[in-house]
Design a protein around this motif. Structure first.
Motif, PDB file in Angstrom:
ATOM      1  N   HIS A  78      37.874  43.970  27.561  1.00  0.00           N
ATOM      2  CA  HIS A  78      36.620  44.308  26.881  1.00  0.00           C
ATOM      3  C   HIS A  78      36.535  43.675  25.500  1.00  0.00           C
TER       4      HIS A  78
ATOM      5  N   PHE B 128      24.846  43.254  37.019  1.00  0.00           N
ATOM      6  CA  PHE B 128      26.066  44.047  36.864  1.00  0.00           C
ATOM      7  C   PHE B 128      26.585  43.803  35.455  1.00  0.00           C
TER       8      PHE B 128
ATOM      9  N   ASP C 273      29.061  37.502  35.918  1.00  0.00           N
ATOM     10  CA  ASP C 273      28.526  36.288  36.522  1.00  0.00           C
ATOM     11  C   ASP C 273      28.948  36.256  37.996  1.00  0.00           C
TER      12      ASP C 273
ATOM     13  N   THR D 269      35.298  40.275  25.764  1.00  0.00           N
ATOM     14  CA  THR D 269      33.861  40.090  26.038  1.00  0.00           C
ATOM     15  C   THR D 269      33.108  39.981  24.719  1.00  0.00           C
TER      16      THR D 269
ATOM     17  N   GLU E 280      31.041  33.216  39.182  1.00  0.00           N
ATOM     18  CA  GLU E 280      32.426  33.222  38.693  1.00  0.00           C
ATOM     19  C   GLU E 280      33.242  34.304  39.415  1.00  0.00           C
ATOM     20  N   ALA E 281      32.605  35.440  39.685  1.00  0.00           N
ATOM     21  CA  ALA E 281      33.304  36.525  40.381  1.00  0.00           C
ATOM     22  C   ALA E 281      33.740  36.057  41.770  1.00  0.00           C
TER      23      ALA E 281
ATOM     24  N   LYS F  28      30.826  47.576  43.596  1.00  0.00           N
ATOM     25  CA  LYS F  28      30.873  46.115  43.644  1.00  0.00           C
ATOM     26  C   LYS F  28      31.523  45.576  42.369  1.00  0.00           C
ATOM     27  N   TYR F  29      32.235  44.482  42.495  1.00  0.00           N
ATOM     28  CA  TYR F  29      32.995  43.840  41.423  1.00  0.00           C
ATOM     29  C   TYR F  29      34.156  44.695  40.924  1.00  0.00           C
TER      30      TYR F  29
ATOM     31  N   GLU G 146      36.754  45.005  45.247  1.00  0.00           N
ATOM     32  CA  GLU G 146      37.350  43.750  45.740  1.00  0.00           C
ATOM     33  C   GLU G 146      38.645  43.429  44.996  1.00  0.00           C
ATOM     34  N   TYR G 147      38.671  43.847  43.713  1.00  0.00           N
ATOM     35  CA  TYR G 147      39.830  43.503  42.882  1.00  0.00           C
ATOM     36  C   TYR G 147      40.931  44.566  42.959  1.00  0.00           C
TER      37      TYR G 147
ATOM     38  N   ARG H  78      33.076  35.022  28.060  1.00  0.00           N
ATOM     39  CA  ARG H  78      32.664  33.664  27.734  1.00  0.00           C
ATOM     40  C   ARG H  78      33.471  33.196  26.516  1.00  0.00           C
TER      41      ARG H  78
ATOM     42  N   GLN I 204      41.311  34.487  32.806  1.00  0.00           N
ATOM     43  CA  GLN I 204      41.253  34.941  34.198  1.00  0.00           C
ATOM     44  C   GLN I 204      39.956  35.702  34.454  1.00  0.00           C
ATOM     45  N   TYR I 205      39.424  36.332  33.375  1.00  0.00           N
ATOM     46  CA  TYR I 205      38.267  37.228  33.499  1.00  0.00           C
ATOM     47  C   TYR I 205      36.969  36.451  33.282  1.00  0.00           C
ATOM     48  N   VAL I 206      36.887  35.271  33.926  1.00  0.00           N
ATOM     49  CA  VAL I 206      35.723  34.404  33.717  1.00  0.00           C
ATOM     50  C   VAL I 206      34.419  35.048  34.136  1.00  0.00           C
ATOM     51  N   ARG I 207      34.499  36.072  34.999  1.00  0.00           N
ATOM     52  CA  ARG I 207      33.233  36.655  35.444  1.00  0.00           C
ATOM     53  C   ARG I 207      32.556  37.446  34.322  1.00  0.00           C
ATOM     54  N   ALA I 208      33.281  37.793  33.256  1.00  0.00           N
ATOM     55  CA  ALA I 208      32.661  38.572  32.174  1.00  0.00           C
ATOM     56  C   ALA I 208      32.907  37.993  30.779  1.00  0.00           C
TER      57      ALA I 208
ATOM     58  N   LEU J 243      44.258  43.384  40.716  1.00  0.00           N
ATOM     59  CA  LEU J 243      44.389  41.982  41.130  1.00  0.00           C
ATOM     60  C   LEU J 243      44.163  41.031  39.957  1.00  0.00           C
ATOM     61  N   ASP J 244      43.297  41.448  39.015  1.00  0.00           N
ATOM     62  CA  ASP J 244      43.098  40.645  37.799  1.00  0.00           C
ATOM     63  C   ASP J 244      44.426  40.505  37.053  1.00  0.00           C
TER      64      ASP J 244
ATOM     65  N   LEU K  21      37.674  35.526  43.237  1.00  0.00           N
ATOM     66  CA  LEU K  21      38.162  36.109  44.493  1.00  0.00           C
ATOM     67  C   LEU K  21      38.690  35.024  45.427  1.00  0.00           C
TER      68      LEU K  21
ATOM     69  N   ALA L 184      28.765  42.801  28.342  1.00  0.00           N
ATOM     70  CA  ALA L 184      28.710  41.493  29.003  1.00  0.00           C
ATOM     71  C   ALA L 184      28.114  41.649  30.390  1.00  0.00           C
ATOM     72  N   LYS L 185      27.522  40.559  30.852  1.00  0.00           N
ATOM     73  CA  LYS L 185      26.997  40.520  32.210  1.00  0.00           C
ATOM     74  C   LYS L 185      28.067  39.925  33.116  1.00  0.00           C
TER      75      LYS L 185
END
Ligand code: SF4
Lengths: 379, 63
Positions: free
Chosen positions: A203, B28, B41, A206, B44-45, A2-3, A6-7, A261, A255-259, A232-233, B49, B38-39
Motif C-alpha cells: 500500500h 477495482f 490494472d 501505491t 497487469e493483473a 476478484k483480484y 486468484e492470488y 505505478r 511484483q505488484y504491477v497491477r496496483a 502468491l504475491d 497470474l 490505486a486502481k
C-alpha cells in the motif's frame, strides 16, 4: 473476491514453492526482510515460512505503524487527552498500546478522558464541526498511506475555517527506516541481522511509487521487490529476490504491477507536500532516533498543529524492559525469544505494541504461528 | 469530495475517492483506512497470474 482469490490458489502456491526450491543455491543462505506489517501478517497467516527451503529466512521488519510509535509519543497523547477541553480522536488499534506506567488510552477513557475512536480522519473533522466548544485533536500515526488522509483533513478544516481542530502528527516514512536498518550498529558491529534483500510494501508503494527505493538499492547493493499482500504475491517476490541475489543484481523490481505505478499516486503526494514537511529527526520504537524520517505540519498550518497549539514537549520514555519489541522491530529477535510471549503477554493482555496490532510480529505469531511451533517440536 | 461504494467480497462500504478522482463505476481499487489509493490494472493483473502459472509449470515440468 476478484483480484484476491486468484492470488491465494493453493495448487499454484505449491508449484511456486517448488520453483523457489529449484531456484535457490543449496550452498547459499538467503535472508530477506519484509518491511511491512501487512506482509508479516500474510506470511504468518498462510504459513509461507513452512513452504520455503530452510536456507531462505524471512525477517520481520518495522513496518507496523502502531508498533513503531515510541512510548514517549503515546505518553504525550495521554497528556493531551487529560486536558479537560480536549477530545482526542484516534484509530482503534492505538487504544490498547501500553504507555508508561501501564497506562493505555483505553484506561484513560475509562477514567473519564474524552477519547473517541474514528474510522476516518474526516470523522474527526466532523466531530470538531458538530462540537465547537471542544478542542478536537486527531492522533495521527502511520506511514505514507495514512499521511494523505491526515493532510486532507487539515485542508478541509482550513477550508471550513475550523478553529477547534488540530492534529498530533506522528507520521513516519518508509525509505529512511529501511536505510536505518541497513546502517544500524546491530547490522554493522554485531552482524546479527543480515539482510540480502527487501520485500517492499504494497500500500505504501501505491502512494510513493517504486522510485524512492532506488537510492538504497544502489547505495547498499540490496535488491528490493515491491509485492502485493496475497500469498502468491509474496512467493513470487521471494522468487524474484532469489534470482537477483543469484545473479548479483540489486535492482528495484515491482511484483505488484497491477496496483503500483513507478511514480505512485501524484494526488496523494501533492496533498502531503502541501501540508507537511520533514522533521530533522523522529524517534521510532526499536530503531531509535532516525534522521529525516518523520513529518510535521508546515508553518503555514501551525494553527492545526497540536504540538504547537498545546505546547507539547517531547519527553522520551523507556520501553517496558522485559518487552523485546525493539529488537523484534529491528529484525534481530523473534517473538518466541521474548520471555513474556504467550505467558504474560497475549493479545488479550498485551505488554508491548507488537502484540496489539494485527500487523505486529508478536500478534501474528500468536494468532497463526504458535501451533506450527508446537507441531515442529512434536515427534 | 467524491465518495464511492466499494464491495469488499459482499460487504459494501463507503470509500473516499479524493486521491483517485479517475475511479469509475466497475473499477477495482486498493483501499486503505477508508481511502482508495490505486486502481487495479486488469491487464497487469492477468499478466502477473500468467507469470505465476508459468513459474509454477516450469518447476512442475522439471520435477
Ligand atoms: S511478546 Fe509481548 S512483551 Fe514480548 S516482545 Fe512481543 S509484545 Fe513485547
Amino acid at each position: 473476491m476478484k483480484y484476491v482469490d486468484e492470488y491465494r490458489d493453493g495448487r499454484l502456491a505449491r508449484s511456486l514453492a517448488a520453483a523457489i526450491a529449484r531456484a535457490v543455491d543449496p550452498s547459499a543462505d538467503y535472508h530477506f526482510m519484509e518491511f511491512c506489517g501487512g506482509h508479516t501478517h500474510a506470511i504468518s497467516r498462510y504459513g509461507l515460512e513452512d513452504v520455503l527451503p530452510t536456507n531462505v529466512r524471512m525477517i520481520h521488519g518495522p513496518g507496523c505503524p502502531v508498533c513503531v510509535l515510541p512510548v514517549g509519543r503515546l505518553d504525550a497523547a495521554l497528556r493531551l487527552a487529560g486536558r479537560p477541553e480536549v477530545t482526542l480522536c484516534t484509530y482503534g488499534d492505538l487504544m490498547r498500546v501500553p504507555a508508561s506506567h501501564g497506562m493505555t488510552l483505553l484506561r484513560a477513557k475509562a477514567a473519564g478522558a474524552d477519547i473517541r475512536i474514528v474510522y476516518s480522519t474526516l470523522d474527526a473533522v466532523r466531530i470538531a464541526e458538530a462540537e465547537p466548544d471542544r478542542e478536537v485533536v486527531f492522533f495521527a500515526i502511520g506511514f505514507e498511506t495514512t499521511a494523505p488522509p491526515t493532510a486532507l483533513a487539515i485542508r478541509l478544516a482550513a477550508a471550513k475555517r475550523l478553529t477547534n481542530f488540530a492534529v498530533f502528527c506522528n507520521h513516519v516514512l518508509t525509505p529512511p527506516a529501511i536505510q536505518n536498518i541497513l546502517e544500524s550498529p546491530d547490522v554493522r558491529a554485531l552482524g546479527r541481522v543480515r539482510v540480502d534483500g527487501f520485500i517492499g510494501p504494497a500500500h505504501v508503494s501505491t502512494v510513493i511509487g517504486t522510485e524512492p527505493y532506488a537510492f538504497f538499492a544502489e547505495e547498499f547493493e540490496k535488491p528490493v521487490v515491491v509485492a502485493g499482500f496475497e500469498p502468491l504475491d509474496v512467493m513470487q517476490a521471494i522468487l524474484m529476490l532469489i534470482a537477483q541475489v543469484n545473479e548479483g543484481r540489486h535492482e528495484v523490481e515491482n511484483q505488484y504491477v497491477r496496483a503500483v505505478r513507478r511514480d505512485g499516486n501524484s494526488k496523494a503526494k501533492a496533498d502531503v507536500a502541501e501540508i507537511f514537511e520533514l522533521r530533522k529527526s523522529f524517534e521510532w520504537r526499536g530503531l531509535g532516533v532516525v534522521p529525516y524520517s518523520g513529518l510535521r505540519l508546515k508553518e503555514a498550518y501551525a494553527a492545526y498543529d497540536a504540538e504547537r497549539r498545546f505546547g507539547i514537549a517531547y519527553v522520551p520514555a523507556a520501553d517496558n524492559p522485559a518487552c523485546e519489541c525493539g529488537a523484534i522491530l529491528r529484525g534481530v529477535k523473534k517473538p518466541t525469544e521474548c520471555k513474556l510471549f504467550g505467558t504474560a503477554c497475549t493479545p488479550d493482555t498485551p505488554m508491548g505494541s507488537c502484540m496489539v496490532s494485527a500487523e505486529g510480529a508478536c500478534a501474528a505469531h500468536w494468532t497463526y504461528g504458535r501451533f506450527r511451533d508446537r507441531q515442529r517440536r512434536a515427534p | 469530495m467524491r465518495l464511492g461504494r466499494v464491495d469488499f467480497g459482499g460487504v459494501v462500504k463507503e470509500v473516499n475517492l479524493a486521491f483517485l478522482p479517475e475511479a469509475d463505476i466497475g473499477d477495482f481499487v486498493v483501499v486503505h483506512v477508508g481511502y482508495a489509493l490505486a486502481k487495479i490494472d486488469p491487464e497487469e493483473a492477468r499478466r502477473t497470474l500468467a507469470l505465476l502459472a508459468e513459474a509454477g509449470a516450469a518447476a512442475e515440468a522439471a520435477s
